[in-house]
Design an enzyme around this catalytic site. Structure first.
Site, PDB file in Angstrom:
ATOM      1  CG  ASN A 110      51.713  60.738   9.153  1.00  0.00           C
ATOM      2  OD1 ASN A 110      50.579  61.197   9.369  1.00  0.00           O
ATOM      3  ND2 ASN A 110      52.243  60.721   7.946  1.00  0.00           N
ATOM      4  CG  HIS A 112      51.558  58.485   3.429  1.00  0.00           C
ATOM      5  ND1 HIS A 112      51.475  59.850   3.222  1.00  0.00           N
ATOM      6  CD2 HIS A 112      51.775  57.929   2.214  1.00  0.00           C
ATOM      7  CE1 HIS A 112      51.656  60.106   1.941  1.00  0.00           C
ATOM      8  NE2 HIS A 112      51.832  58.954   1.303  1.00  0.00           N
ATOM      9  CB  SER A 144      52.706  53.115   5.593  1.00  0.00           C
ATOM     10  OG  SER A 144      52.751  52.535   4.316  1.00  0.00           O
ATOM     11  CG  ASP A 153      54.928  61.076   3.993  1.00  0.00           C
ATOM     12  OD1 ASP A 153      54.361  61.203   5.090  1.00  0.00           O
ATOM     13  OD2 ASP A 153      54.523  61.638   2.952  1.00  0.00           O
TER      14      ASP A 153
HETATM   15  C1  GRF Z   1      44.115  59.976   5.603  1.00  0.00           C
HETATM   16  O1  GRF Z   1      43.990  59.397   4.343  1.00  0.00           O
HETATM   17  C2  GRF Z   1      45.532  59.844   6.113  1.00  0.00           C
HETATM   18  O2  GRF Z   1      46.189  58.693   5.635  1.00  0.00           O
HETATM   19  C3  GRF Z   1      46.212  61.071   5.555  1.00  0.00           C
HETATM   20  O3  GRF Z   1      45.231  62.070   5.578  1.00  0.00           O
HETATM   21  C4  GRF Z   1      43.922  61.489   5.565  1.00  0.00           C
HETATM   22  C5  GRF Z   1      43.223  62.008   6.781  1.00  0.00           C
HETATM   23  O4  GRF Z   1      41.876  61.624   6.844  1.00  0.00           O
HETATM   24  N1  GRF Z   1      47.403  61.386   6.293  1.00  0.00           N
HETATM   25  P1  GRF Z   1      41.057  61.895   8.180  1.00  0.00           P
HETATM   26  O5  GRF Z   1      41.134  63.389   8.473  1.00  0.00           O
HETATM   27  O6  GRF Z   1      41.655  61.069   9.268  1.00  0.00           O
HETATM   28  O7  GRF Z   1      39.656  61.483   7.842  1.00  0.00           O
END
Ligand code: GRF
Length: 209
Positions: A110, A112, A144, A153
């Site tokens: 993932n 974050h 991260s 997370d």
């Molecule tokens: C990103 O900021 C990611 O870190 C978080 O959700 C957002 C997704 O953006 N988990 P996208 O859909 O990839 O544009």
């Protein structure tokens, strides 16, 4: 050469998915291919991009299943059906349940938008994360990439990138600066994972044949 098959889970904009697809296309993420893009929301903007790029897309909606477990099992079936080796959460807005965690242990990543362990966990999504960094008067933030475990997370961190927080930043401005780093970091960490956990493991297995 066998490529590592990626399954990307999205819920919205899909800009990280685009960054990953771009890296696969340009060859900077060599050794991987996108097997499927799964969205839990039919309106996710990322789905149109995936379709334009001829990537297989599947929609799995929570509302179509009686329980969260059945829903997670349906997603798992899609990943298995597309022979996914590595699952990537890219703006996916549901918590990953046990069926997926069991079948893909250590094979779900993932991204974050904070320097975990800061500002992670349930409810820390979207602009809330950046608001928290600004409210704490942090002078730096970032993003991260981590392994997904049952601890939201909280799984092992595989890579981070840092950006400054400016005194005048709005949450939106900070989000934009962090997002640019996400697009660089995620493909890089995926590339490292593919090399360490997929290509090298396959080479080892072949050598023992
Ligand atoms: C990103 O900021 C990611 O870190 C978080 O959700 C957002 C997704 O953006 N988990 P996208 O859909 O990839 O544009």
């Amino acid at each position: 050469m066998t490529r590592c098959r990626l399954g990307i889970l999205i819920s919205g904009r899909g800009s990280n998915m685009r960054a990953i697809a771009g890296a696969v296309e340009s060859g900077t993420l060599a050794g991987a291919e996108i097997a499927v893009v799964v969205s839990n929301r039919p309106e996710a903007a990322g789905l149109s991009y995936a379709a334009e790029k001829d990537l297989p897309t599947v929609i799995v909606e929570r509302g179509d299943y009686d329980s969260k477990r059945d829903f997670d099992t349906a997603i798992l079936d899609v990943l298995l059906g597309h022979q996914v080796d590595l699952a990537l959460l890219a703006g996916y807005d549901r918590i990953i349940g046990q069926p997926l965690l069991d079948a893909y242990a250590n094979r779900i990543l993932n991204i974050h938008p904070s320097l975990l362990p800061k500002y992670g966990g349930r409810g820390m999504v979207g602009l809330a994360v950046h608001r928290a960094a600004i409210a704490a008067e942090d002078t730096e933030s970032g993003c991260s990439v981590h392994l997904v475990t049952g601890d939201v997370d909280g799984g092992p961190i595989l890579g981070q990138a840092r950006v400054p927080v400016l005194p005048t930043d709005t949450p939106e401005q900070l989000a934009e600066r962090v997002l640019a780093e996400e697009h660089r970091l995620y493909p890089q960490v995926i590339g490292e994972w593919v090399y360490r956990k997929f290509i090298r493991e396959k080479e080892k297995a072949d050598a023992h044949r």
